[in-house]
Design a protein around this motif. Sequence first.
Motif, PDB file in Angstrom:
ATOM      1  N   ALA A 144      16.486 -81.825 -66.817  1.00  0.00           N
ATOM      2  CA  ALA A 144      16.544 -82.326 -68.330  1.00  0.00           C
ATOM      3  C   ALA A 144      17.424 -81.441 -69.182  1.00  0.00           C
ATOM      4  CB  ALA A 144      14.840 -82.234 -68.732  1.00  0.00           C
ATOM      5  N   THR A 145      17.492 -79.994 -68.974  1.00  0.00           N
ATOM      6  CA  THR A 145      18.209 -79.158 -69.599  1.00  0.00           C
ATOM      7  C   THR A 145      19.693 -79.710 -69.253  1.00  0.00           C
ATOM      8  OG1 THR A 145      16.658 -77.411 -69.328  1.00  0.00           O
ATOM      9  CG2 THR A 145      18.901 -76.847 -69.689  1.00  0.00           C
ATOM     10  N   LEU A 146      20.000 -79.839 -68.312  1.00  0.00           N
ATOM     11  CA  LEU A 146      21.385 -80.227 -67.852  1.00  0.00           C
ATOM     12  C   LEU A 146      21.971 -81.597 -68.711  1.00  0.00           C
ATOM     13  CD1 LEU A 146      21.937 -79.673 -64.216  1.00  0.00           C
ATOM     14  CD2 LEU A 146      22.887 -78.164 -66.090  1.00  0.00           C
ATOM     15  N   PHE A 147      20.886 -82.727 -68.514  1.00  0.00           N
ATOM     16  CA  PHE A 147      21.279 -83.811 -69.277  1.00  0.00           C
ATOM     17  C   PHE A 147      21.235 -83.561 -70.752  1.00  0.00           C
ATOM     18  CE2 PHE A 147      19.350 -86.406 -65.747  1.00  0.00           C
ATOM     19  CZ  PHE A 147      20.384 -86.220 -64.851  1.00  0.00           C
ATOM     20  N   ALA A 148      20.320 -82.723 -71.445  1.00  0.00           N
ATOM     21  CA  ALA A 148      20.602 -82.596 -72.777  1.00  0.00           C
ATOM     22  C   ALA A 148      21.587 -81.899 -72.924  1.00  0.00           C
ATOM     23  CB  ALA A 148      19.403 -81.763 -73.204  1.00  0.00           C
TER      24      ALA A 148
ATOM     25  N   VAL B 234      24.806 -84.401 -73.066  1.00  0.00           N
ATOM     26  CA  VAL B 234      24.661 -85.124 -74.310  1.00  0.00           C
ATOM     27  C   VAL B 234      24.947 -84.269 -75.537  1.00  0.00           C
ATOM     28  CG1 VAL B 234      23.571 -86.920 -75.877  1.00  0.00           C
ATOM     29  CG2 VAL B 234      23.263 -86.830 -73.037  1.00  0.00           C
ATOM     30  N   GLY B 235      24.451 -83.166 -75.709  1.00  0.00           N
ATOM     31  CA  GLY B 235      24.456 -82.489 -76.998  1.00  0.00           C
ATOM     32  C   GLY B 235      25.678 -81.696 -77.153  1.00  0.00           C
ATOM     33  N   VAL B 236      26.594 -81.442 -76.005  1.00  0.00           N
ATOM     34  CA  VAL B 236      27.579 -80.556 -76.696  1.00  0.00           C
ATOM     35  C   VAL B 236      28.768 -81.540 -77.009  1.00  0.00           C
ATOM     36  CG1 VAL B 236      29.787 -79.496 -75.242  1.00  0.00           C
ATOM     37  CG2 VAL B 236      27.505 -78.980 -74.712  1.00  0.00           C
ATOM     38  N   PRO B 237      29.064 -82.491 -76.435  1.00  0.00           N
ATOM     39  CA  PRO B 237      29.855 -83.570 -77.102  1.00  0.00           C
ATOM     40  C   PRO B 237      29.475 -84.144 -78.731  1.00  0.00           C
ATOM     41  CG  PRO B 237      29.449 -84.332 -74.839  1.00  0.00           C
ATOM     42  CD  PRO B 237      28.653 -83.146 -75.347  1.00  0.00           C
ATOM     43  N   ALA B 238      28.214 -84.363 -78.644  1.00  0.00           N
ATOM     44  CA  ALA B 238      27.690 -84.862 -79.896  1.00  0.00           C
ATOM     45  C   ALA B 238      27.887 -83.708 -80.844  1.00  0.00           C
ATOM     46  CB  ALA B 238      26.335 -85.078 -79.765  1.00  0.00           C
ATOM     47  N   ALA B 239      27.557 -82.353 -80.796  1.00  0.00           N
ATOM     48  CA  ALA B 239      27.643 -81.378 -81.467  1.00  0.00           C
ATOM     49  C   ALA B 239      29.322 -81.139 -82.035  1.00  0.00           C
ATOM     50  CB  ALA B 239      26.915 -80.147 -81.023  1.00  0.00           C
TER      51      ALA B 239
ATOM     52  N   ILE C  23      16.916 -80.490 -80.765  1.00  0.00           N
ATOM     53  CA  ILE C  23      16.954 -79.001 -81.099  1.00  0.00           C
ATOM     54  C   ILE C  23      18.218 -78.720 -80.326  1.00  0.00           C
ATOM     55  CG2 ILE C  23      15.938 -76.840 -80.540  1.00  0.00           C
ATOM     56  CD1 ILE C  23      14.184 -78.479 -82.754  1.00  0.00           C
ATOM     57  N   VAL C  24      18.543 -79.228 -79.269  1.00  0.00           N
ATOM     58  CA  VAL C  24      19.968 -78.703 -78.506  1.00  0.00           C
ATOM     59  C   VAL C  24      20.902 -79.038 -79.399  1.00  0.00           C
ATOM     60  CG1 VAL C  24      21.517 -79.529 -76.697  1.00  0.00           C
ATOM     61  CG2 VAL C  24      18.903 -79.299 -76.314  1.00  0.00           C
ATOM     62  N   ILE C  25      21.043 -80.279 -80.238  1.00  0.00           N
ATOM     63  CA  ILE C  25      22.378 -80.578 -81.117  1.00  0.00           C
ATOM     64  C   ILE C  25      22.350 -79.782 -82.232  1.00  0.00           C
ATOM     65  CG2 ILE C  25      23.400 -82.490 -82.325  1.00  0.00           C
ATOM     66  CD1 ILE C  25      22.297 -84.535 -80.169  1.00  0.00           C
TER      67      ILE C  25
ATOM     68  N   ALA D 122      20.637 -73.366 -73.559  1.00  0.00           N
ATOM     69  CA  ALA D 122      20.268 -73.892 -72.390  1.00  0.00           C
ATOM     70  C   ALA D 122      18.761 -73.185 -71.890  1.00  0.00           C
ATOM     71  CB  ALA D 122      21.272 -73.533 -71.163  1.00  0.00           C
ATOM     72  N   LEU D 123      18.851 -71.981 -71.990  1.00  0.00           N
ATOM     73  CA  LEU D 123      17.644 -71.237 -71.782  1.00  0.00           C
ATOM     74  C   LEU D 123      16.544 -71.564 -72.566  1.00  0.00           C
ATOM     75  CD1 LEU D 123      19.029 -67.456 -71.313  1.00  0.00           C
ATOM     76  CD2 LEU D 123      17.988 -68.763 -69.757  1.00  0.00           C
ATOM     77  N   LEU D 124      16.536 -71.850 -73.767  1.00  0.00           N
ATOM     78  CA  LEU D 124      15.519 -71.957 -74.551  1.00  0.00           C
ATOM     79  C   LEU D 124      15.106 -73.709 -74.373  1.00  0.00           C
ATOM     80  CD1 LEU D 124      16.618 -70.869 -78.341  1.00  0.00           C
ATOM     81  CD2 LEU D 124      14.732 -69.949 -76.785  1.00  0.00           C
ATOM     82  N   THR D 125      16.036 -74.423 -73.985  1.00  0.00           N
ATOM     83  CA  THR D 125      15.598 -75.743 -73.725  1.00  0.00           C
ATOM     84  C   THR D 125      14.859 -75.831 -72.326  1.00  0.00           C
ATOM     85  OG1 THR D 125      17.771 -76.616 -74.742  1.00  0.00           O
ATOM     86  CG2 THR D 125      16.518 -78.259 -73.151  1.00  0.00           C
ATOM     87  N   PHE D 126      15.321 -75.004 -71.567  1.00  0.00           N
ATOM     88  CA  PHE D 126      14.749 -75.021 -70.158  1.00  0.00           C
ATOM     89  C   PHE D 126      13.274 -74.378 -70.317  1.00  0.00           C
ATOM     90  CE2 PHE D 126      13.182 -72.710 -66.289  1.00  0.00           C
ATOM     91  CZ  PHE D 126      13.706 -73.840 -65.190  1.00  0.00           C
ATOM     92  N   ILE D 127      13.065 -73.448 -71.197  1.00  0.00           N
ATOM     93  CA  ILE D 127      11.812 -72.940 -71.687  1.00  0.00           C
ATOM     94  C   ILE D 127      10.686 -73.909 -72.180  1.00  0.00           C
ATOM     95  CG2 ILE D 127      10.522 -71.216 -72.768  1.00  0.00           C
ATOM     96  CD1 ILE D 127      12.563 -69.302 -72.597  1.00  0.00           C
TER      97      ILE D 127
END
Length: 278
Positions: free
Chosen positions: A83-87, A90-95, A156-158, A203-208
């Motif tokens: 879930a973290t990797l997929f976020a 998607v999030g890096v190109p969008a941001a 949150i990731v974006i 990535a760390l916060l998303t994983f948590i």
Amino acid sequence: MATVTQHSRFGNALWPVLAWVVALIFFFPIFWMVFTSFKTDADAVKPENLFLFTPTLENYVNMTKDYDYWRFATNSVITSTFATLFALVVGVPAAYAMAFDPSRHTKDVLLWMLSTKMLPAAAVLYPMTFLTKNFLDMYDTRFLVILVLCLINLPIVIWMLFTYFKEIPKEIIEAGKMDGVSTWGEIKDILIPLAWGGIASTALLTFIFCWNEAYWTVRLTTIDAATLSKLIEGNRAPEGLFFGRLSAVSTAAVAPIIILGWFCQKQLVQGLTFGAVK
């Protein structure tokens, strides 16, 4: 002058004491959870055995033998990691697009994404369960848990990545374009190395967040894709809570994430202060 010096010494001694008091207050629930995990269920509910009891590893032994702890832990690791990797995928190109090629609707899109976090999860629980059980045949699968965890954390990731990317001078990206670097090359060779601290902390916060998610993982799983949250919730019965077993399972569930945060605290702090005023 002497008065100022005395105040300074008093302040230097007071602030560490207050910091320790606050830290102990926050740490006490964790300490009590670990402490209770070494009690039997009977000792855990007896006031006279509050501190005087015979420590036992029975709860931990039963957790691994009877509750199949490792299966639940494996599901938590797999779902949280993917879930973290997929976020991030998607999030890096969008941001990147919002930070370096914004439109007049970029702020509206960012606010709309953030507003989705304000939607009560209970409002979409029934349609989500109905669709995944009766039409999509995805209920109680790792893919469903990964997809849900990715989507609920994506705003949150974006937002975090957008904040980090905005601190990078736009001229660096423009220079790459003038040199003929492709969009993927800009992200891979320029953006990611420059914003690696921010990406790592995201990535760390998303994983948590994924690891700690309980509402969806409990309600969208039964056996096959059940995570540690489901195992904790399972230590509840009509006759009450089994505090000894519940404390042991909870300790085993939070220990990996505490250890991860401890070893990665430098990267986490570095990423959270990325772009701050030095």
